[in-house]
Design a protein around this motif. Structure first.
Motif, PDB file in Angstrom:
ATOM      1  N   GLU A  80       6.264  10.422   2.501  1.00  0.00           N
ATOM      2  CA  GLU A  80       5.058   9.590   2.557  1.00  0.00           C
ATOM      3  C   GLU A  80       4.253   9.863   3.829  1.00  0.00           C
ATOM      4  O   GLU A  80       3.015   9.913   3.795  1.00  0.00           O
ATOM      5  CB  GLU A  80       5.445   8.117   2.472  1.00  0.00           C
ATOM      6  CG  GLU A  80       6.019   7.741   1.113  1.00  0.00           C
ATOM      7  CD  GLU A  80       6.068   6.250   0.888  1.00  0.00           C
ATOM      8  OE1 GLU A  80       5.420   5.776  -0.066  1.00  0.00           O
ATOM      9  OE2 GLU A  80       6.758   5.557   1.662  1.00  0.00           O
ATOM     10  N   GLY A  85       2.269  -1.962  -5.511  1.00  0.00           N
ATOM     11  CA  GLY A  85       1.615  -1.136  -4.497  1.00  0.00           C
ATOM     12  C   GLY A  85       2.362  -1.012  -3.187  1.00  0.00           C
ATOM     13  O   GLY A  85       1.787  -0.586  -2.180  1.00  0.00           O
ATOM     14  N   SER A 129       6.386   0.156  -6.587  1.00  0.00           N
ATOM     15  CA  SER A 129       5.358   1.068  -6.098  1.00  0.00           C
ATOM     16  C   SER A 129       4.087   1.048  -6.933  1.00  0.00           C
ATOM     17  O   SER A 129       2.981   0.854  -6.409  1.00  0.00           O
ATOM     18  CB  SER A 129       5.927   2.495  -6.050  1.00  0.00           C
ATOM     19  OG  SER A 129       4.981   3.395  -5.533  1.00  0.00           O
ATOM     20  N   ILE A 130       4.224   1.233  -8.250  1.00  0.00           N
ATOM     21  CA  ILE A 130       3.038   1.341  -9.111  1.00  0.00           C
ATOM     22  C   ILE A 130       2.369  -0.014  -9.319  1.00  0.00           C
ATOM     23  O   ILE A 130       1.147  -0.150  -9.170  1.00  0.00           O
ATOM     24  CB  ILE A 130       3.422   1.969 -10.471  1.00  0.00           C
ATOM     25  CG1 ILE A 130       3.938   3.390 -10.273  1.00  0.00           C
ATOM     26  CG2 ILE A 130       2.221   1.963 -11.412  1.00  0.00           C
ATOM     27  CD1 ILE A 130       4.467   4.043 -11.544  1.00  0.00           C
ATOM     28  N   THR A 131       3.145  -1.038  -9.672  1.00  0.00           N
ATOM     29  CA  THR A 131       2.571  -2.359  -9.974  1.00  0.00           C
ATOM     30  C   THR A 131       2.186  -3.142  -8.722  1.00  0.00           C
ATOM     31  O   THR A 131       1.057  -3.649  -8.621  1.00  0.00           O
ATOM     32  CB  THR A 131       3.555  -3.195 -10.814  1.00  0.00           C
ATOM     33  OG1 THR A 131       3.893  -2.488 -12.009  1.00  0.00           O
ATOM     34  CG2 THR A 131       2.931  -4.543 -11.190  1.00  0.00           C
ATOM     35  N   GLU A 136       3.127   9.402 -12.656  1.00  0.00           N
ATOM     36  CA  GLU A 136       3.173   7.966 -12.941  1.00  0.00           C
ATOM     37  C   GLU A 136       3.201   7.680 -14.440  1.00  0.00           C
ATOM     38  O   GLU A 136       3.893   6.763 -14.890  1.00  0.00           O
ATOM     39  CB  GLU A 136       1.960   7.266 -12.314  1.00  0.00           C
ATOM     40  CG  GLU A 136       2.071   7.060 -10.823  1.00  0.00           C
ATOM     41  CD  GLU A 136       0.972   6.157 -10.275  1.00  0.00           C
ATOM     42  OE1 GLU A 136       0.222   5.571 -11.103  1.00  0.00           O
ATOM     43  OE2 GLU A 136       0.870   6.019  -9.049  1.00  0.00           O
TER      44      GLU A 136
END
Length: 300
Positions: free
Chosen positions: A18, A230, A226-228, A270
């Motif tokens: 990251e 953030g 991570s996706i939902t 994703e």
């Protein structure tokens, strides 16, 4: 302390990815190395640490070279990588099958960056140094390597069987857009299951369930954390690692390829995350069935 070391390695890997903005730093097989080095009383493979580092590095390099200089269809590149990985395994005189994932991963995701090679080498070295630390502190049994003297006839009979079916499955999976049915850790699982003396070969249904649940752990962690929501991917990996640790203790079975499936979920696109566990389940089910055929007929 052994569990702490696993989380530390995962944290270093994802945090570095990251911070640097380089997804090639994510080396899923490092989770398998952690499982094999930290979660069992002794090293689960018949190898030594120098051969671990050398084989991972050599196979990672071959994977990059195939992507860069072998302009073939993806299924041919993938099959070629699997062939080379098996040959390196044979000539290394070890049972260290994770090297196969090291060569297959850059091919499947078409990595062309040397960052992948550096990450594979560095993370493997980190796991080795921590494992040696555990041995020094007498928390873990000292590794005693005995070379694996493969029976050439049996090995190459299994080699031909595995190669043919991986090539066929690769064609089908890539044609229908379900390439994670042949995720690199599944090739490692396939190779280990084909060894009738492997503990995994005696736990057929446990392998399918554990591999699928670890893939689900990684998929759910990435999707919700991570996706939902953030949050950083690092949190998703640590949560997935905690779930994998729980599954390993529940099954009393530190099957390294299963751990790698959870980290691979952090690397895939994703849009593939939701159906990733289903693809993994289909892949490990088919490959496990093939090992039953191999062990009962080809190598009988």
């Amino acid at each position: 302390m052994k569990s702490f070391f696993m989380f530390f390695v995962l944290f270093v890997m994802i945090a570095a990815s990251e911070v640097l903005g380089e997804r090639e730093v994510i080396f899923p097989e490092v989770a398998a190395l952690c499982a094999g080095c930290f979660l069992a009383p002794r090293l689960v493979w018949r190898t030594n640490y120098l051969k671990m580092l050398a084989s991972i590095s050599i196979c990672a390099l071959f994977g990059l070279l195939i992507v860069l200089f072998a302009p073939f269809p993806l299924w041919i590149q993938f099959s070629l990588g699997f062939i080379i990985g098996q040959l390196v395994l044979f000539f290394s005189k070890t049972s260290f099958a994770p090297m196969i994932s090291a060569i297959a991963l850059p091919i499947l995701i078409q990595t062309k960056s040397p960052v992948y090679l550096i990450a594979a080498f560095s993370l493997t070295l980190l796991v080795i140094l921590l494992s040696l630390t555990l041995e020094k502190l007498k928390i873990k049994e000292k590794n005693a390597y005995e070379p694996v003297n493969y029976n050439p006839k049996e090995f190459f009979a299994a080699f031909a069987f595995r190669t043919i079916f991986v090539a066929l499955i690769s064609v089908i999976a890539l044609r229908f857009g379900v390439k994670f049915c042949i995720a690199p850790p599944l090739l490692v699982a396939f190779t280990e299951l084909c060894n009738k003396n492997s503990p995994a070969a005696k736990r057929f249904f446990a392998v399918i369930l554990l591999v699928t649940l670890c893939a689900l752990a990684g998929s759910l962690s990435r999707y919700f954390i991570s996706i939902t929501l953030g949050f950083p991917l690092t949190l998703a990996v640590l949560l997935a690692g905690a779930m994998v640790l729980g599954l390993v203790k529940l099954f009393s079975f530190p099957f390294p390829p299963a751990a790698a499936m959870s980290v691979l979920a952090m690397l895939i696109p994703e849009e593939a995350v939701v159906f990733y566990p289903l693809q993994v389940f289909a892949g490990i089910s088919v490959l496990s069935l093939l090992t039953l055929i191999l062990n009962s007929s080809v190598l009988k």
